[in-house]
Design an enzyme around this catalytic site. Sequence first.
Site, PDB file in Angstrom:
ATOM      1  N   ASP A 216       0.770 -17.622  -4.170  1.00 33.13           N
ATOM      2  CA  ASP A 216       1.384 -16.575  -4.997  1.00 33.13           C
ATOM      3  C   ASP A 216       0.314 -15.900  -5.840  1.00 33.13           C
ATOM      4  OD1 ASP A 216       2.968 -14.908  -6.464  1.00 33.13           O
ATOM      5  OD2 ASP A 216       3.898 -16.490  -7.687  1.00 33.13           O
TER       6      ASP A 216
ATOM      7  N   GLU B  31       2.115 -10.197   0.444  1.00 29.81           N
ATOM      8  CA  GLU B  31       2.400  -8.768   0.336  1.00 29.81           C
ATOM      9  C   GLU B  31       3.900  -8.571   0.540  1.00 29.81           C
ATOM     10  OE1 GLU B  31      -0.254  -6.204   2.565  1.00 29.81           O
ATOM     11  OE2 GLU B  31       0.815  -4.401   1.951  1.00 29.81           O
TER      12      GLU B  31
ATOM     13  N   HIS C 203       1.319  -8.940  -3.660  1.00 27.34           N
ATOM     14  CA  HIS C 203       0.335  -7.887  -3.373  1.00 27.34           C
ATOM     15  C   HIS C 203       1.136  -6.588  -3.251  1.00 27.34           C
ATOM     16  CE1 HIS C 203      -3.404  -6.231  -1.596  1.00 27.34           C
ATOM     17  NE2 HIS C 203      -2.574  -5.510  -0.867  1.00 27.34           N
TER      18      HIS C 203
ATOM     19  N   ASP D  81       0.848  -1.198   0.000  1.00 26.24           N
ATOM     20  CA  ASP D  81       0.000   0.000   0.000  1.00 26.24           C
ATOM     21  C   ASP D  81       0.884   1.249   0.000  1.00 26.24           C
ATOM     22  OD1 ASP D  81       0.785  -0.628   2.729  1.00 26.24           O
ATOM     23  OD2 ASP D  81      -0.562   0.957   3.367  1.00 26.24           O
TER      24      ASP D  81
END
Length: 623
Positions: free
Chosen positions: A528, A537, A484, A174
């Site tokens: 994965d 992530e 991610h 993020d």
Amino acid sequence: MTTRNAMILSAIAVSTVLAATSYQNQVGFISGAPKQIAVVDAAGQDVVFKDADGKTVLTVTAPEASMWKPANQEASLVDFSELTAPGTYYAFVGDDTIGHAIHVADNALEGVTKASLKFFYFQRSSTALEEEYAGKYARAMGTPDTAVMYHASTGKEDLTATFNGAKGWYDAGDYGKYIVNSGITTYTLLQLYRQNKDYFDTLNLNIPESKNDVPDILDEIRWNIEWMLTMQDDDGGVFHKLTTKQFAGMVLPEKSTKQRYAIGKSITATRDFIAVTALAADIYKRFDSEFAEKCAKAAAKSRWWSKQNPYEFFSQPRDVGTGTYTDGSAADEFVWASAELYRITGNKDLLEDLHQYKLSKARHKLQGWQTVFALAAFTIATDPVSFDQEDVDLAKDLIFDLADTYIKQLDNGYGLAIDNGDFYWGSNSVVANKGMVLVHAYILSDEKKYLDAAQGILDYMLGRNPLDISYLTGWGVNQVMHPHHRPSEGDTVVAPVPGMLVGGPNSTADDCAKEHIDKDAPAKSFYDNSCSYATNEVAINWNAPFAYLAGSLQAIYATGKKFEVGTEKPASYELDAIRGLKPSVKAFDVGDRLVFKDNAVRLERTLRDGTKRYFDLRGKTLR
Ligand code: 9MR
């Protein structure tokens, strides 16, 4: 049984003899380092190592197989450390190769060291990534963070004001920037430099600052420290995080255009901030004394706030959904901050602070973003010049207590100091952090067994695992392809950004990886797929201990020496000179009331937008 049937049966028996399989580091082995592979279905058989021309260079009989619980698998640990000549080799059982090419080189871990550090450049906020440095991962500027707003949870009165919170690294997949997680990450990288200066002084990461006189690793770390400094409020308290209210979609930074806020102000963030800026004040002194002094002053200023707001824990505001990094105890952060600030000032008050919570047995815990006693221990144990013998001994006890526990776990077919309990969110960082403990045990004792156990952990992350996968993107034969990670998802390049350590197997993952959980084999509980933030992530606090581990091993073998404890004297600052003015204590506001909350009497204040703030009564600065 007829002869014919017996023949058929024996033919079946032969054909069902399983082919041996090797699980191994897929990247490379340093010539002088230990070399081990875990081989399944080979016990008692000869494992023959051949060079690229097919010439046999070494034969090792696979020992009896033994169980490694996390894989729920029996394997023979085959040691081929005798193979020291640089080159590419293949292992055979009978006529079959049993794994991947084995690369032996003096600088076998230099590539992953650089890549795992370069990751931090790829995570830079507030800048475009130029092709010259980012290659095909070049991208436009995003999240400039030059006009960040204050969320009501910061306690700021003027919520229309903005501040410049530029630079820093995105936390993970993020685009948030979180002080707590920045704390352990930045510290780990600073220690990597501090303990291996000769190696890192010249290591080129090909970043925009590569041409200046400062080691690249320090230039990269400074990018984040400069952001951390912007998160300090006027009163010395440090905002907890800088994020949008909710996570952005899987887009590039330039498309994440929602307003970003400073959110919360917390005791854990503030103490982590003190620790990092104090250590930075030591390390950067050699290169930029002005910047170093700025860091020292920032640390001292935050200490006031920390003393007066010891229970100001972060709680996630109702309108916010980004990462929390909440923590109900700040004693460990207190010890760590006190140790770092004492180290650069020698101030007695800080020594008293440090002694408030001794590093007793109950505090012997592996480091992580939430638990940082071990970070204090690393600093204290490696600096007997600044700390008293008693403190050094307690710090060493912590390190050896942990390291010896890991050594006891080694006795398994994979030869790994990793057990079932390690497989939770970010397990790869759990094991990498164990590696960091082991490297410290080696530095402090000169006992090779600790360094060798650390090597095993590195091998695990690069492929010596039951999924036969390298968890570092861009490296190894079987690579993770779908982390991610917003930049990797949002761009048009097939392969993800290289040099990222994904979180790894998580036996309690509660996302799309749920169906991939293997309760009997936690080390296989991995998926994965970019939908799995709980196993796949990436995060700065996961890459940092990987970089620490790979970088330390490479530096130690390349330079032939390890950090010499007791030979350095940290930069020194006069606390009274750097602490500045003590913030004034202001009176109650009209409308404040006393309430009972979280088992204590608190002061409740209603802010202009209607949100409520709670203050502790013990030594809290009342505004
Ligand atoms: O690394 C964090 C892990 O220890 C927690 O269990 C998890 C859930 O709270 O959060 C992880 O941190 C994430 C953070 O909150 C937001 N950015 C991504 C981080 C890695 O997944």
